[in-house]
Motif scaffolding. Structure first.
Motif, mmCIF file in Angstrom:
data_model
loop_
_atom_site.group_PDB
_atom_site.id
_atom_site.type_symbol
_atom_site.label_atom_id
_atom_site.label_comp_id
_atom_site.label_asym_id
_atom_site.label_seq_id
_atom_site.Cartn_x
_atom_site.Cartn_y
_atom_site.Cartn_z
ATOM 1 N N LEU A 127 0.864 -1.178 0.000
ATOM 2 C CA LEU A 127 0.000 0.000 0.000
ATOM 3 C C LEU A 127 0.903 1.230 0.000
ATOM 4 O O LEU A 127 1.981 1.215 0.606
ATOM 5 C CB LEU A 127 -0.873 0.012 1.260
ATOM 6 N N PRO A 128 0.480 2.314 -0.669
ATOM 7 C CA PRO A 128 1.329 3.507 -0.739
ATOM 8 C C PRO A 128 1.707 4.035 0.652
ATOM 9 O O PRO A 128 0.885 3.985 1.581
ATOM 10 C CB PRO A 128 0.447 4.525 -1.475
ATOM 11 N N LYS A 129 2.926 4.524 0.725
ATOM 12 C CA LYS A 129 3.418 5.142 1.958
ATOM 13 C C LYS A 129 2.507 6.291 2.383
ATOM 14 O O LYS A 129 2.242 6.490 3.568
ATOM 15 C CB LYS A 129 4.827 5.692 1.696
ATOM 16 N N ALA A 130 2.023 7.014 1.366
ATOM 17 C CA ALA A 130 1.214 8.215 1.622
ATOM 18 C C ALA A 130 -0.062 7.888 2.404
ATOM 19 O O ALA A 130 -0.601 8.760 3.093
ATOM 20 C CB ALA A 130 0.855 8.878 0.300
ATOM 21 N N ASN A 217 -15.561 -6.409 6.488
ATOM 22 C CA ASN A 217 -15.993 -5.139 5.893
ATOM 23 C C ASN A 217 -15.761 -5.276 4.399
ATOM 24 O O ASN A 217 -14.639 -5.138 3.910
ATOM 25 C CB ASN A 217 -15.186 -3.963 6.450
ATOM 26 N N LYS A 218 -16.850 -5.558 3.671
ATOM 27 C CA LYS A 218 -16.713 -5.852 2.241
ATOM 28 C C LYS A 218 -17.045 -4.618 1.409
ATOM 29 O O LYS A 218 -17.756 -3.723 1.865
ATOM 30 C CB LYS A 218 -17.692 -6.963 1.859
ATOM 31 N N GLY A 219 -16.572 -4.629 0.165
ATOM 32 C CA GLY A 219 -16.917 -3.556 -0.773
ATOM 33 C C GLY A 219 -16.326 -2.210 -0.388
ATOM 34 O O GLY A 219 -16.852 -1.169 -0.759
ATOM 35 N N VAL A 220 -15.236 -2.251 0.364
ATOM 36 C CA VAL A 220 -14.599 -0.984 0.783
ATOM 37 C C VAL A 220 -13.098 -1.029 0.529
ATOM 38 O O VAL A 220 -12.489 -2.097 0.521
ATOM 39 C CB VAL A 220 -14.809 -0.701 2.290
ATOM 40 N N THR A 221 -12.528 0.147 0.318
ATOM 41 C CA THR A 221 -11.071 0.214 0.187
ATOM 42 C C THR A 221 -10.505 0.920 1.416
ATOM 43 O O THR A 221 -11.250 1.486 2.217
ATOM 44 C CB THR A 221 -10.667 1.005 -1.079
ATOM 45 N N VAL A 222 -9.192 0.881 1.527
ATOM 46 C CA VAL A 222 -8.538 1.535 2.663
ATOM 47 C C VAL A 222 -8.284 2.990 2.283
ATOM 48 O O VAL A 222 -7.659 3.270 1.258
ATOM 49 C CB VAL A 222 -7.201 0.851 2.991
ATOM 50 N N LYS A 223 -8.815 3.892 3.086
ATOM 51 C CA LYS A 223 -8.549 5.313 2.828
ATOM 52 C C LYS A 223 -7.196 5.676 3.446
ATOM 53 O O LYS A 223 -6.359 6.286 2.816
ATOM 54 C CB LYS A 223 -9.672 6.145 3.455
ATOM 55 N N GLU A 224 -7.025 5.242 4.672
ATOM 56 C CA GLU A 224 -5.751 5.558 5.338
ATOM 57 C C GLU A 224 -5.468 4.601 6.485
ATOM 58 O O GLU A 224 -6.400 4.219 7.220
ATOM 59 C CB GLU A 224 -5.818 6.988 5.898
ATOM 60 N N ILE A 225 -4.223 4.225 6.609
ATOM 61 C CA ILE A 225 -3.826 3.513 7.827
ATOM 62 C C ILE A 225 -3.322 4.589 8.789
ATOM 63 O O ILE A 225 -2.411 5.351 8.470
ATOM 64 C CB ILE A 225 -2.753 2.445 7.537
ATOM 65 N N VAL A 226 -3.998 4.649 9.921
ATOM 66 C CA VAL A 226 -3.817 5.791 10.819
ATOM 67 C C VAL A 226 -2.819 5.449 11.921
ATOM 68 O O VAL A 226 -2.771 4.312 12.394
ATOM 69 C CB VAL A 226 -5.178 6.151 11.476
ATOM 70 N N SER A 227 -2.037 6.462 12.308
ATOM 71 C CA SER A 227 -1.133 6.285 13.447
ATOM 72 C C SER A 227 -1.302 7.452 14.403
ATOM 73 O O SER A 227 -1.247 8.612 13.988
ATOM 74 C CB SER A 227 0.307 6.217 12.957
ATOM 75 N N LYS A 228 -1.498 7.141 15.692
ATOM 76 C CA LYS A 228 -1.645 8.222 16.674
ATOM 77 C C LYS A 228 -0.316 8.904 16.938
ATOM 78 O O LYS A 228 -0.229 10.113 17.091
ATOM 79 C CB LYS A 228 -2.185 7.643 17.989
ATOM 80 N N ASP A 229 0.753 8.077 16.977
ATOM 81 C CA ASP A 229 2.059 8.653 17.327
ATOM 82 C C ASP A 229 2.945 8.900 16.097
ATOM 83 O O ASP A 229 4.113 9.258 16.226
ATOM 84 C CB ASP A 229 2.786 7.745 18.332
ATOM 85 N N GLU A 237 -8.742 3.477 8.441
ATOM 86 C CA GLU A 237 -9.937 4.210 8.013
ATOM 87 C C GLU A 237 -10.342 3.731 6.624
ATOM 88 O O GLU A 237 -9.512 3.672 5.704
ATOM 89 C CB GLU A 237 -9.668 5.715 8.008
ATOM 90 N N LEU A 238 -11.612 3.383 6.484
ATOM 91 C CA LEU A 238 -12.092 2.812 5.223
ATOM 92 C C LEU A 238 -12.807 3.855 4.373
ATOM 93 O O LEU A 238 -13.206 4.914 4.872
ATOM 94 C CB LEU A 238 -13.035 1.637 5.521
ATOM 95 N N SER A 239 -13.005 3.492 3.100
ATOM 96 C CA SER A 239 -13.607 4.442 2.155
ATOM 97 C C SER A 239 -15.036 4.835 2.534
ATOM 98 O O SER A 239 -15.509 5.897 2.152
ATOM 99 C CB SER A 239 -13.591 3.854 0.745
ATOM 100 N N ASP A 240 -15.721 3.985 3.310
ATOM 101 C CA ASP A 240 -17.099 4.330 3.697
ATOM 102 C C ASP A 240 -17.152 5.071 5.031
ATOM 103 O O ASP A 240 -18.225 5.263 5.608
ATOM 104 C CB ASP A 240 -17.980 3.069 3.760
ATOM 105 N N GLY A 241 -15.968 5.480 5.508
ATOM 106 C CA GLY A 241 -15.919 6.280 6.731
ATOM 107 C C GLY A 241 -15.720 5.455 8.005
ATOM 108 O O GLY A 241 -15.408 5.994 9.059
ATOM 109 N N THR A 242 -15.862 4.134 7.918
ATOM 110 C CA THR A 242 -15.649 3.281 9.095
ATOM 111 C C THR A 242 -14.206 3.404 9.575
ATOM 112 O O THR A 242 -13.282 3.449 8.765
ATOM 113 C CB THR A 242 -15.904 1.795 8.732
ATOM 114 N N VAL A 243 -14.016 3.423 10.878
ATOM 115 C CA VAL A 243 -12.662 3.398 11.432
ATOM 116 C C VAL A 243 -12.526 2.146 12.309
ATOM 117 O O VAL A 243 -13.311 1.947 13.242
ATOM 118 C CB VAL A 243 -12.370 4.673 12.264
ATOM 119 N N LEU A 244 -11.566 1.302 11.958
ATOM 120 C CA LEU A 244 -11.339 0.069 12.720
ATOM 121 C C LEU A 244 -10.062 0.214 13.534
ATOM 122 O O LEU A 244 -8.991 0.477 12.981
ATOM 123 C CB LEU A 244 -11.170 -1.124 11.758
ATOM 124 N N ASP A 245 -10.154 0.051 14.853
ATOM 125 C CA ASP A 245 -8.942 0.073 15.674
ATOM 126 C C ASP A 245 -8.074 -1.122 15.301
ATOM 127 O O ASP A 245 -8.593 -2.211 15.047
ATOM 128 C CB ASP A 245 -9.306 -0.032 17.157
#
Ligand code: FAD
Length: 425
Positions: A127-130, A217-229, A237-245
């Motif tokens: 997955l892209p670094k960005a 979670n089907k039919g969705v792409t990854v919008k961003e892999i999030v990091s707190k630190d 974070e998924l394309s449909d707005g869902t956020v999975l810890d």
């Protein structure tokens, strides 16, 4: 210069060496240049028994992954030494000069060959670094170093997100259930194993996963892999707005043929791989390519293809060496075959082992209850093209392979009436 140089130290390389030794060719005539630090091993184990908790899997005992050779003398490091075969570990080929018959390497030295077999396999797509694809805790899985890192991560993992619904994703998610990890699978398609499974086949396997607590979670792409630190993954974070810890993310989104060092060499490429003929000869004399990296003529369906499966790695290696040594000169005639095994850890009440032979084109007829046994037949214009079998015996797997190879005329209606898998095949 060396008589036979094999680039890559994976499944195909290991089986090529085996084929050479079976024909009495060994010793200093053969040299393997391997990027990894261990001898060729059975890669499929990395997302199966290798990922089970240590106490649940003999496969995790030291040395398990360090060789190829199922049911045969295992090709350990000692085996190569005994045979006098040179293995250059931790050395990557960086370039190829076909006119000088020379390879350049990451160690700075160059290697001259008389005959060259390229068996560099494929690398895991990233997955892209960005979007966070390189954060700590984001794992890709292609080699034993990756698998070791993943096992370490699983030991501490509380929440796992698996990106990709193919067999790598399924196998990792299944292994995670043996670790009792809260697991969610995420993929853009409507169901798992989308390139092979019909919605109906997929539903049966998805139910097994759901029964073990795996979420989808089907039919969705990854919008961003999030990091707190800013370093370690904390959520997806998924394309449909869902956020999975998540504290660990495993990405299984496909692989790319490892052709990088050969792109400038003049070797002809096709479909992203190195083009070969039915004897695995590339466009340049004295150079062959086998396994995942080779684009070859698929005789049975009269088209070219690349196959990223271990059965082809073994068979292409054998066929290449046999023809290179002039033991035979028939073109490769491969029947596409693929298998996966999941939920095999001790304590699992339902072990799953499916195999697919042939081509998944046409309409599908399903036969049998999923438990204990189940088959699906792909029929195109009245001709059998492909067969899928879950939990068959070795004889039954052999029988469906034969059917897929023969491509008999088949009446879908009659088949629909088959009372059991045994009856159908
Ligand atoms: P590989 O086995 O990948 O070997 C290539 C080797 O070349 C690697 O060791 C790599 O490090 C090395 N290399 C690459 N570039 C260079 C370079 N420039 N210089 C030197 N060395 C280099 N198939 C199935 O049919 N069923 C399964 O259940 C299944 N499970 C799998 C699970 C996992 C985790 C993976 C990754 C693959 C799985 N496969 C499965 C696919 C199967 O393992 C591959 O098709 C097979 O390993 C291909 O063999 P290969 O030798 O072409 O490539």
């Amino acid at each position: 210069s060396k008589e036979y140089v094999i680039v890559g130290g994976g499944n195909a390389a290991g089986y090529a060496v085996r084929a050479f030794t079976e024909h009495g060719v060994e010793g200093s005539k053969i040299c393997i240049v391997a990027k990894e630090k261990v001898p060729p091993y059975e890669r499929p184990a990395l997302t199966k028994a290798y990922l089970f908790p240590l106490d649940k899997s003999p496969a995790r005992l030291p040395g398990f992954h360090t060789c190829v050779g199922i049911g045969k003398p295992r090709q350990t490091d000692e085996w190569y030494k005994e045979k006098g075969i040179e293995v250059l570990y931790d050395v990557a080929v960086t370039g190829l000069d076909v006119s000088a018959k020379t390879l350049s390497t990451s160690s700075g030295s160059s290697i001259q060959y008389n005959n060259l077999i390229i068996a560099t396999g494929a690398t895991a797509a990233r997955l892209p670094k960005a979007i966070g694809g390189a954060l700590q805790g984001v794992q890709y899985i292609r080699d034993v170093a990756d698998a070791d890192a993943l096992v370490e991560a699983l030991q501490k993992c509380k929440k796992l997100v698996v990106i990709g619904g193919g067999y790598i994703g399924m196998e990792v998610a299944a292994a995670a259930t043996a670790w009792s990890i809260d697991t969610t699978m995420v993929f853009p398609e409507p169901h798992i194993m989308p390139r092979l499974f019909t919605p109906s086949i997929a539903e049966k396997y998805e139910e097994l996963f759901r029964n073990k607590g795996v979420k989808f979670n089907k039919g969705v792409t990854v919008k961003e892999i999030v990091s707190k630190d800013g370093e370690k993954v904390s959520a997806v974070e998924l394309s449909d707005g869902t956020v999975l810890d998540a504290d660990t993310v495993v990405v299984g989104i496909g692989a790319k043929p490892a052709v990088g060092p050969f792109l400038e060499s003049g070797l002809r490429m096709a479909e992203g791989g190195i083009e070969v003929d039915g004897l695995f000869r590339t466009s340049t004399p004295n150079i062959w390519a086998i396994g995942d990296v080779a684009t070859f003529p698929l005789k049975i369906y009269n088209r070219t293809t690349r196959v990223e499966h271990v059965d082809h790695a073994r068979k292409s290696a054998q066929h290449c060496v046999d023809s290179l040594l002039q033991v035979q000169q028939d073109p490769y005639d491969y029947l596409p075959y693929f298998y996966s095994r999941i939920f095999e850890h001790p304590g699992s009440e339902r072990k799953v082992w499916w195999q697919f032979y042939g081509d998944n084109v046409g309409d599908v007829v399903e036969v049998g209850d999923f438990s204990p046994k189940y088959a699906a037949f792909w029929i195109q214009s009245g001709t059998l093209k492909g067969v899928f079998l879950e939990s068959g015996s070795p004889e039954e797997f052999g029988a469906v392979a034969k059917l897929a190879r023969q491509q008999p005329k088949l009446d879908a209606k009659k088949l629909q009436g088959a009372s059991s898998v045994e009856h159908a095949i």
